[in-house]
Design an enzyme around this catalytic site. Structure first.
Site, PDB file in Angstrom:
ATOM      1  N   ASP B 124       0.893  -1.032  -0.174  1.00 34.39           N
ATOM      2  CA  ASP B 124       0.091  -0.014   0.134  1.00 34.39           C
ATOM      3  C   ASP B 124       0.781   1.217   0.015  1.00 34.39           C
ATOM      4  OD1 ASP B 124      -2.660   1.528   2.235  1.00 34.39           O
ATOM      5  OD2 ASP B 124      -1.888   1.919   0.308  1.00 34.39           O
ATOM      6  N   ASP B 212      -5.439   0.643   5.520  1.00 35.39           N
ATOM      7  CA  ASP B 212      -4.537  -0.339   5.922  1.00 35.39           C
ATOM      8  C   ASP B 212      -5.371  -1.510   6.009  1.00 35.39           C
ATOM      9  OD1 ASP B 212      -3.165   1.796   8.370  1.00 35.39           O
ATOM     10  OD2 ASP B 212      -2.434   1.262   6.348  1.00 35.39           O
TER      11      ASP B 212
END
Lengths: 310, 287
Positions: B124, B212
């Site tokens: 990410d 997340d």
């Protein structure tokens, strides 16, 4: 925008909010790796402070990593305090590696209790428990140790630690029950000696002093011996006892039944998995199959019953 | 007694073994606090390396704690290596706070791939202060803020595939006031990717940790459905939406104005939605 709301105040929890100060290993299941996931499965919001960050536990041939000192622990507490984030229902600690860290933990207990006087402090095993000078001598020398036991609400020593704390060998069930009485007198209203070896049989002995000065309600649970060594089971057992005894505050025997049943299912699965993979389970200690046993932790089938002492 | 057996070798996992290098906050649900528990619920053994340990996330008025530097990260890797504990199926990283740390992370990728060439690296790529954007090999989950059209989103995926990753999920694109997820799986190099979209409702609140969490869910489900990124995305979106709705409801019932501040997500209370999501958001395949 305003700061985020204080969860503990905005959303009272049906279970609890736990501050857990234990070690963290990247790989393997001991300390916080062993305690946090089960409590989360039981519905608790757990805030872990990692007292160390190591690659793996210290039973491996080698390990590397970093250690938190007392000042760094207190920094985190101050950060939480500045945001009004210090309301906890439970404090959980396990192995404490230095006197400096221990002293800061005692400050943490005081600080948390000033915010929530009803805080339950659960003190697990795995390593040293500190005892008053009058109780403990090492080869003739008095050790300069600090008292922690009196501030605990629940104590979950194993046999070795119960013996060190009380100063006598536990060779019978009566000894185990008496050890609990001595520990109650020092402070904790709930004591569980998680594993006592008497004549080759394993027992858990639990004791709940519901009122100061009254005799405690005591019980035992027979536990099968499993021919293997595991790491992290003490930390896991303490977490399970915290989790279940909070849900059944007046029935420590029921909390212990649920905890023992979960733990035993996990240990049997662990041995089976390694055996099926061709490993000799007696050749080394085993990391527990924590992830694979989550259903046994969330919804244990009670397979071990408590027998109440009269 | 012998040293403990190497779990990864002794007990091959049906799911996977994930090394997750993210931040740790004592309180709240971001970074590893947001990613690890869901992956554990999905059956993964997760080994977290905490890149920082802070009291709370940095959106609060203040925070205190400690930061790991590149050398300390590498110490942990060396400790694992010395015990033959570096076999992972997945590497997961999120916010990376410095170039030094980033460079060490890239060393970690190489090291892990030397042990398991099939390692999946799920990244990410949250931009740090240095503004360095990088695109690693496997999977990228990207959050875009500026308005664009769907074709832009699909084209962005194509560009990212060309740089390396075979799977790209743009988790949230704002197009004409509607929110979309666009996913793209290039099953063979040089072939056009299979692309899809999922319409997502806008929830009038701000949350922390959702990026997340989404990345962790995409890792978890895409590994279980390796040839069906659309199905993995449906499961991930459905879980996340259920959690967000619960979060808003819980705060609202408690009398809080959900638009006045960002909200910590109700991760623990949503574990059933993570473990067994009801698919409430379906993907639409682009032709």
């Amino acid at each position: 925008m305003a700061p985020p709301p204080v969860l503990a105040l905005a959303l009272p929890s049906e279970t609890g909010r736990v501050l857990s100060i234990q070690s963290h290993t990247v790989q393997g299941y001991v300390g916080n790796k062993s305690a946090v996931f089960p409590l989360q499965l039981l519905g608790y919001d757990v805030d872990p402070i990692n007292s160390v960050q190591f690659s793996n536990h210290t039973g491996y041939p080698t390990f590397k990593g970093q250690v938190l000192n007392g000042d760094q622990l207190w920094d985190l507490i101050e950060g939480l305090e500045a945001n009004s984030l210090l309301y906890y229902t439970h404090l959980l600690t396990g192995y404490i590696g230095s006197v400096s860290f221990l002293n800061t933990v005692l400050k943490v207990v005081d600080k948390l209790r000033s915010i929530n006087p009803g805080l339950t402090y659960v003190l697990g095993d795995e390593g040293k428990l500190y005892v008053p000078r009058k109780w403990y001598r090492i080869s003739g020398e008095e050790t300069d140790l600090v008292v922690v036991v009196p501030v605990a609400s629940m104590l979950t020593p194993n046999q070795f630690e119960a013996e060190k704390l009380t100063g006598f060998r536990i060779v019978s069930e009566q000894d185990g029950r008496e050890a609990c009485n001595i520990l109650h007198a020092a402070g904790p209203s709930k004591v569980v000696i998680t594993s006592i070896n008497i004549d080759g049989n394993l027992l858990l002995i639990g004791s709940h002093q519901k009122e100061k000065g009254q005799p405690p309600a005591q019980f035992r649970i027979s536990i099968p011996k499993i021919p293997a060594y595991f790491t992290g089971t003490g930390d896991l057992m303490t977490a399970l006892l915290l989790g279940w005894s909070n849900k059944y505050p007046d029935n420590l025997d029921k909390a212990a039944e649920l905890s023992v049943s979960s733990l035993q299912a996990l240990l049997v699965r662990t041995v089976n998995d390694y055996t099926r993979a061709g490993h000799d389970c007696q050749s080394s200690s085993l990391e527990i199959r924590l992830i694979q046993s989550q259903d046994d932790i969330r919804n244990p089938e009670i397979t071990y019953k408590a027998e109440i002492y009269n």
